[in-house]
Design a protein around this motif. Sequence first.
Motif, PDB file in Angstrom:
ATOM      1  N   GLN A  39       0.831  -1.192   0.000  1.00 37.01           N
ATOM      2  CA  GLN A  39       0.000   0.000   0.000  1.00 37.01           C
ATOM      3  C   GLN A  39       0.867   1.243   0.000  1.00 37.01           C
ATOM      4  O   GLN A  39       1.782   1.372   0.816  1.00 37.01           O
ATOM      5  N   GLU A  46      -3.251  -3.465  -2.049  1.00 38.87           N
ATOM      6  CA  GLU A  46      -3.416  -4.423  -3.137  1.00 38.87           C
ATOM      7  C   GLU A  46      -2.652  -5.717  -2.845  1.00 38.87           C
ATOM      8  O   GLU A  46      -1.568  -5.691  -2.256  1.00 38.87           O
ATOM      9  N   ALA A  61       0.090 -11.107  -8.434  1.00 44.24           N
ATOM     10  CA  ALA A  61      -0.401  -9.998  -9.232  1.00 44.24           C
ATOM     11  C   ALA A  61       0.462  -9.888 -10.487  1.00 44.24           C
ATOM     12  O   ALA A  61       1.620 -10.316 -10.500  1.00 44.24           O
ATOM     13  N   ASN A 109      -7.872  -9.642  -3.944  1.00 42.92           N
ATOM     14  CA  ASN A 109      -8.280  -8.273  -4.248  1.00 42.92           C
ATOM     15  C   ASN A 109      -9.335  -7.783  -3.266  1.00 42.92           C
ATOM     16  O   ASN A 109     -10.006  -6.790  -3.517  1.00 42.92           O
TER      17      ASN A 109
END
Length: 127
Positions: A39, A46, A61, A109
Amino acid sequence: QVQLVESGGGSVQAGGSLRLSCAASGYTYSSYCMGWFRQAPGKEREGVAGIYTGTDTTYYADSAKGRFTISRDSAKNFYLQMNSLKPEDTDMYYCAAKPAWRSCRGNYNRPDLWPSWGQGTQVTVSS
Protein backbone atom coordinates in the motif's frame (compact mmCIF):
# COMPACT_ATOMS: atom_id res chain seq x y z
CA GLN A 1 -6.67 -14.61 15.32
CA VAL A 2 -3.25 -15.27 13.87
CA GLN A 3 -0.46 -12.97 15.03
CA LEU A 4 1.90 -11.82 12.30
CA VAL A 5 5.21 -9.97 12.43
CA GLU A 6 7.00 -8.85 9.26
CA SER A 7 10.69 -8.26 8.79
CA GLY A 8 13.13 -7.82 5.95
CA GLY A 9 12.15 -4.53 4.39
CA GLY A 10 14.69 -1.89 3.55
CA SER A 11 16.20 0.23 0.82
CA VAL A 12 17.75 -1.14 -2.33
CA GLN A 13 18.67 0.10 -5.77
CA ALA A 14 16.67 -0.85 -8.81
CA GLY A 15 17.49 -4.37 -9.91
CA GLY A 16 18.25 -5.48 -6.38
CA SER A 17 16.54 -8.06 -4.20
CA LEU A 18 14.87 -8.25 -0.82
CA ARG A 19 13.35 -11.09 1.14
CA LEU A 20 10.42 -10.33 3.39
CA SER A 21 9.55 -12.66 6.22
CA CYS A 22 6.34 -13.07 8.15
CA ALA A 23 6.54 -14.87 11.48
CA ALA A 24 3.16 -16.32 12.29
CA SER A 25 1.62 -17.81 15.40
CA GLY A 26 -1.80 -18.65 16.76
CA TYR A 27 -3.13 -20.74 13.93
CA THR A 28 -6.30 -22.60 14.91
CA TYR A 29 -7.67 -23.78 11.55
CA SER A 30 -6.20 -26.45 9.32
CA SER A 31 -5.71 -24.29 6.25
CA TYR A 32 -5.24 -20.64 5.49
CA CYS A 33 -4.72 -18.09 2.81
CA MET A 34 -1.43 -16.34 3.41
CA GLY A 35 -0.83 -13.18 1.50
CA TRP A 36 1.45 -10.27 0.90
CA PHE A 37 -0.15 -6.90 0.23
CA ARG A 38 1.30 -3.50 -0.41
CA GLN A 39 0.00 0.00 0.00
CA ALA A 40 1.22 3.44 -0.96
CA PRO A 41 -0.01 6.57 0.85
CA GLY A 42 -3.45 7.53 -0.38
CA LYS A 43 -3.92 4.33 -2.34
CA GLU A 44 -5.82 1.13 -1.69
CA ARG A 45 -4.07 -1.93 -0.35
CA GLU A 46 -3.42 -4.42 -3.14
CA GLY A 47 -2.58 -8.10 -3.12
CA VAL A 48 0.87 -8.88 -4.46
CA ALA A 49 1.26 -12.61 -3.82
CA GLY A 50 -0.45 -15.35 -1.89
CA ILE A 51 -0.55 -19.02 -1.12
CA TYR A 52 -3.26 -21.40 -0.03
CA THR A 53 -1.82 -23.81 2.52
CA GLY A 54 -4.28 -26.59 1.69
CA THR A 55 -2.77 -27.18 -1.77
CA ASP A 56 0.14 -24.70 -1.92
CA THR A 57 -1.60 -22.98 -4.80
CA THR A 58 0.02 -19.61 -5.36
CA TYR A 59 -1.21 -16.28 -6.66
CA TYR A 60 0.75 -13.39 -8.10
CA ALA A 61 -0.40 -10.00 -9.23
CA ASP A 62 0.64 -9.19 -12.79
CA SER A 63 3.18 -6.70 -11.45
CA ALA A 64 4.85 -9.48 -9.42
CA LYS A 65 4.88 -12.36 -11.88
CA GLY A 66 8.35 -13.53 -12.79
CA ARG A 67 10.00 -11.36 -10.13
CA PHE A 68 8.44 -12.26 -6.78
CA THR A 69 8.14 -15.68 -5.16
CA ILE A 70 6.02 -16.54 -2.16
CA SER A 71 6.91 -19.53 -0.01
CA ARG A 72 6.17 -20.96 3.39
CA ASP A 73 7.80 -23.32 5.82
CA SER A 74 6.50 -26.15 7.94
CA ALA A 75 5.86 -23.79 10.82
CA LYS A 76 3.52 -21.75 8.59
CA ASN A 77 5.81 -18.77 8.53
CA PHE A 78 5.89 -17.29 5.06
CA TYR A 79 8.17 -15.29 2.87
CA LEU A 80 8.29 -13.07 -0.17
CA GLN A 81 11.44 -13.14 -2.28
CA MET A 82 11.51 -10.03 -4.42
CA ASN A 83 13.99 -9.86 -7.29
CA SER A 84 14.58 -7.34 -10.05
CA LEU A 85 13.02 -4.65 -7.91
CA LYS A 86 11.77 -1.49 -9.56
CA PRO A 87 11.17 1.98 -8.12
CA GLU A 88 7.42 1.39 -8.54
CA ASP A 89 7.71 -1.45 -6.02
CA THR A 90 8.29 1.15 -3.32
CA ASP A 91 5.51 0.69 -0.78
CA MET A 92 4.65 -0.47 2.68
CA TYR A 93 4.31 -4.24 2.57
CA TYR A 94 1.99 -6.21 4.84
CA CYS A 95 1.55 -9.90 5.42
CA ALA A 96 -1.91 -11.21 6.15
CA ALA A 97 -3.71 -14.44 6.89
CA LYS A 98 -7.28 -15.71 6.79
CA PRO A 99 -8.83 -19.11 7.34
CA ALA A 100 -9.73 -20.92 4.14
CA TRP A 101 -11.44 -24.19 3.32
CA ARG A 102 -11.12 -24.75 -0.43
CA SER A 103 -9.09 -22.04 -2.09
CA CYS A 104 -8.06 -18.42 -1.84
CA ARG A 105 -9.29 -17.49 -5.28
CA GLY A 106 -10.84 -14.06 -5.31
CA ASN A 107 -9.50 -13.12 -1.90
CA TYR A 108 -6.37 -11.28 -2.93
CA ASN A 109 -8.28 -8.27 -4.25
CA ARG A 110 -10.39 -8.12 -1.09
CA PRO A 111 -8.11 -7.01 1.75
CA ASP A 112 -11.26 -6.25 3.78
CA LEU A 113 -11.84 -10.02 4.11
CA TRP A 114 -8.55 -10.69 5.88
CA PRO A 115 -8.75 -10.62 9.68
CA SER A 116 -5.06 -10.90 10.58
CA TRP A 117 -2.38 -8.39 9.58
CA GLY A 118 1.20 -7.66 10.40
CA GLN A 119 2.42 -4.20 11.25
CA GLY A 120 4.00 -3.58 7.86
CA THR A 121 7.54 -3.20 6.60
CA GLN A 122 8.76 -0.47 4.27
CA VAL A 123 10.37 -1.30 0.95
CA THR A 124 12.10 1.52 -0.89
CA VAL A 125 13.65 1.05 -4.33
CA SER A 126 15.78 3.85 -5.73
CA SER A 127 16.56 4.35 -9.40
